[in-house]
Design an enzyme around this catalytic site. Structure first.
Site, PDB file in Angstrom:
ATOM      1  N   LYS A 151     -22.747  41.068  -0.980  1.00 13.90           N
ATOM      2  CA  LYS A 151     -22.684  41.714  -2.683  1.00 13.90           C
ATOM      3  C   LYS A 151     -23.656  41.442  -2.966  1.00 13.90           C
ATOM      4  O   LYS A 151     -24.126  41.338  -4.450  1.00 13.90           O
ATOM      5  CB  LYS A 151     -21.468  41.481  -3.214  1.00 13.90           C
ATOM      6  N   GLU A 162     -17.741  47.402 -13.301  1.00 11.48           N
ATOM      7  CA  GLU A 162     -16.298  47.507 -13.137  1.00 11.48           C
ATOM      8  C   GLU A 162     -15.989  46.856 -11.682  1.00 11.48           C
ATOM      9  O   GLU A 162     -17.370  46.629 -11.013  1.00 11.48           O
ATOM     10  CB  GLU A 162     -16.340  49.311 -12.911  1.00 11.48           C
ATOM     11  N   SER A 183     -20.196  41.049   7.076  1.00 15.51           N
ATOM     12  CA  SER A 183     -20.100  41.099   5.560  1.00 15.51           C
ATOM     13  C   SER A 183     -19.652  40.216   4.837  1.00 15.51           C
ATOM     14  O   SER A 183     -20.265  39.884   3.751  1.00 15.51           O
ATOM     15  CB  SER A 183     -19.965  42.962   4.866  1.00 15.51           C
TER      16      SER A 183
HETATM   17  C1  LIG Z   1     -17.513  44.403  -0.965  1.00 13.56           C
HETATM   18  C2  LIG Z   1     -17.056  44.495   0.629  1.00 13.56           C
HETATM   19  C3  LIG Z   1     -17.656  45.471   1.366  1.00 13.56           C
HETATM   20  C4  LIG Z   1     -16.963  47.107   0.733  1.00 13.56           C
HETATM   21  O1  LIG Z   1     -17.999  47.224   0.146  1.00 13.56           O
HETATM   22  P1  LIG Z   1     -19.465  47.706   1.132  1.00 13.56           P
HETATM   23  O2  LIG Z   1     -20.431  48.596  -0.117  1.00 13.56           O
HETATM   24  O3  LIG Z   1     -18.835  48.819   1.715  1.00 13.56           O
HETATM   25  O4  LIG Z   1     -19.908  46.709   2.146  1.00 13.56           O
HETATM   26  C5  LIG Z   1     -16.841  45.265   2.492  1.00 13.56           C
HETATM   27  N1  LIG Z   1     -16.807  43.781   3.026  1.00 13.56           N
HETATM   28  C6  LIG Z   1     -16.907  42.485   2.615  1.00 13.56           C
HETATM   29  C7  LIG Z   1     -16.859  41.236   2.315  1.00 13.56           C
HETATM   30  C8  LIG Z   1     -16.689  42.905   0.318  1.00 13.56           C
HETATM   31  O5  LIG Z   1     -16.266  42.097  -0.184  1.00 13.56           O
END
Ligand SMILES: *Cc1c(COP(=O)(O)O)cnc(C)c1O
Length: 409
Positions: free
Chosen positions: A86, A108, A377
């Site tokens: 993010k 948001e 992620s």
């Molecule tokens: C917010 C989040 C996601 C989901 O968001 P995408 O826009 O689909 O990438 C995935 N993994 C983590 C660790 C997150 O914090």
């Protein structure tokens, strides 16, 4: 109405007339930034000094040996500042806000992760910051609300409707309409009206660009398959972007299968037949909705994947047969997380663990000469409450009781 921003039939910008000049301004700023190599360089510079870019590509040798199939590599977005990909999006949009000369950002947030990321960016760039959050989510996500406030953001609990994410989205748009001259709305994922899906994907493409270079350097060839979890779709778009033109690389997005597709308690928009095409929240995509266009209740063990819509660009990639979408259940996710911790000493976020779960189903059936990349992620530290519950950890429950008693004393 903008014509730009369609991917197959998906996307568009269904926004109130009053915001149309603001969207034109944003689109122009984005186009100019995209055409200016110095902007991308500034972005890479700040991400490598303020966050942890380039994030490493880790060879998971123990997991690879365990499954005995494809070689498993992990792209380490968990090492970003605030613990997830993010950061890429909010810092990129922050630089764009500076270029546009605005001084205030709003966002948001549901689980609060995007709110924390936006609040750090606002502190760093000296922007005023307001975060809209459903009242129910404010109660459920106190640690993130605590950090947002300490970082200097104003957190506004939204008391309308179900008092969750979609109500917070409506409130954020209302704020934007009243303050568009001074304010930018930092959308958190590759969804929403154009140009957000394209813009967020562009900032996140840094993941795929790095991963492609890293695997070529290490293995001398491209991976066979790459895996990413899909909430709104931004980390998936980020990883996929690096390999879109490499037809031999299969792109796999993994959604929240929740308690199982058959139970209806999931957030599988592209990987189940439960979603249908519609227009909501300013764009056209697959939504989990009933015949009247009312959004359904979604469920996932991971708050970040618990969303009714999905990136129009991912819907397009599925429509043209370029990407494949699967679902992993809550139970499969906990199992994949456990195994990854024990074998590699990594703690992926519950969201990311969906990508791991699907990769673990496929890797054993692949050849030893094949290569896969899983996008981690984010990091799992934030999930300690949920994971401790899933493991039904007795000592953890004692700890929570002890804390509560301390405050009651
Ligand atoms: C917010 C989040 C996601 C989901 O968001 P995408 O826009 O689909 O990438 C995935 N993994 C983590 C660790 C997150 O914090």
């Amino acid at each position: 109405m903008h014509n730009r921003g369609y991917f197959s039939e998906f996307g568009g910008a269904y926004v109130p007339e009053i915001l149309s000049a603001t969207f034109d301004e944003l689109e122009a700023a984005f186009d100019a930034a995209k055409a200016d190599p110095a902007f991308w360089q500034e972005y890479v510079d700040i991400m490598s000094t303020y966050s942890c870019r380039a994030t490493p590509l880790t060879f998971a040798e123990n997991l690879t040996a365990h499954f005995g199939g494809a070689k498993i590599y992990i792209k380490r977005e968990d090492l970003n500042h605030t613990g997830a990909h993010k950061a890429n999006n909010v810092m990129g949009q922050g630089l764009l806000v500076k270029r546009m000369g605005k001084k205030r950002v709003i966002a948001e947030t549901g689980a609060g992760q995007h709110g924390v990321a936006t609040a750090t960016m606002a502190a760093k760039f000296g922007f005023e910051c307001t975060i809209y959050m459903g009242e129910v989510d404010v109660e459920r996500q106190r640690p993130n609300v605590f950090w947002m406030e300490r970082l200097g953001a104003t957190v506004v609990p939204v008391k309308d409707g179900s008092r969750t994410l979609k109500d917070a989205i409506n409130e954020a748009f209302r704020d934007w309409v009243s303050n568009m001259d001074t304010t930018h709305y930092v959308l958190g994922t590759a969804c929403g009206p154009a140009p957000f899906p394209e813009m967020v994907s562009w900032f996140q493409s840094i993941i795929g660009k790095e991963a492609r270079e890293q695997i070529l350097k290490r293995e001398g060839r491209l991976p066979d398959r790459v895996y990413a979890c899909v909430g709104g779709g931004s980390n998936a778009m980020g990883l996929f972007s690096g390999f879109l033109d490499d037809k031999e690389v299969e792109l796999i997005g993994v959604e929240a299968g929740g308690k199982g597709i058959e139970t209806g308690q999931h957030a599988a928009r592209l990987s189940s037949n439960d979603a249908s095409i519609g227009v909501a929240q300013g764009y056209k995509t697959y939504f989990l909705q009933n015949e009247d266009g009312q959004m359904k209740e979604t469920h996932s063990i991971s708050a970040g994947l618990d969303y009714v819509g999905v990136s129009p660009i991912l819907a397009h990639l599925q429509a043209i047969g370029r990407a494949r979408f699967e679902a992993a259940t809550d139970d499969e996710v906990i199992e994949a997380l456990s195994l990854t911790m024990r074998k590699e000493g990594l703690i992926p976020a519950l969201e990311s663990s969906h990508a791991f779960a699907q990769a673990f189903k496929e890797a054993p059936k692949m050849g030893k000469d094949e290569i896969i990349i899983i996008n981690q992620s984010g990091r799992g530290d934030k999930d300690i409450f949920t994971v401790a519950d899933a493991f039904d950890d007795p000592a953890w429950k004692e700890f929570i009781k002890y804390k509560a008693e301390q405050y009651n004393a």
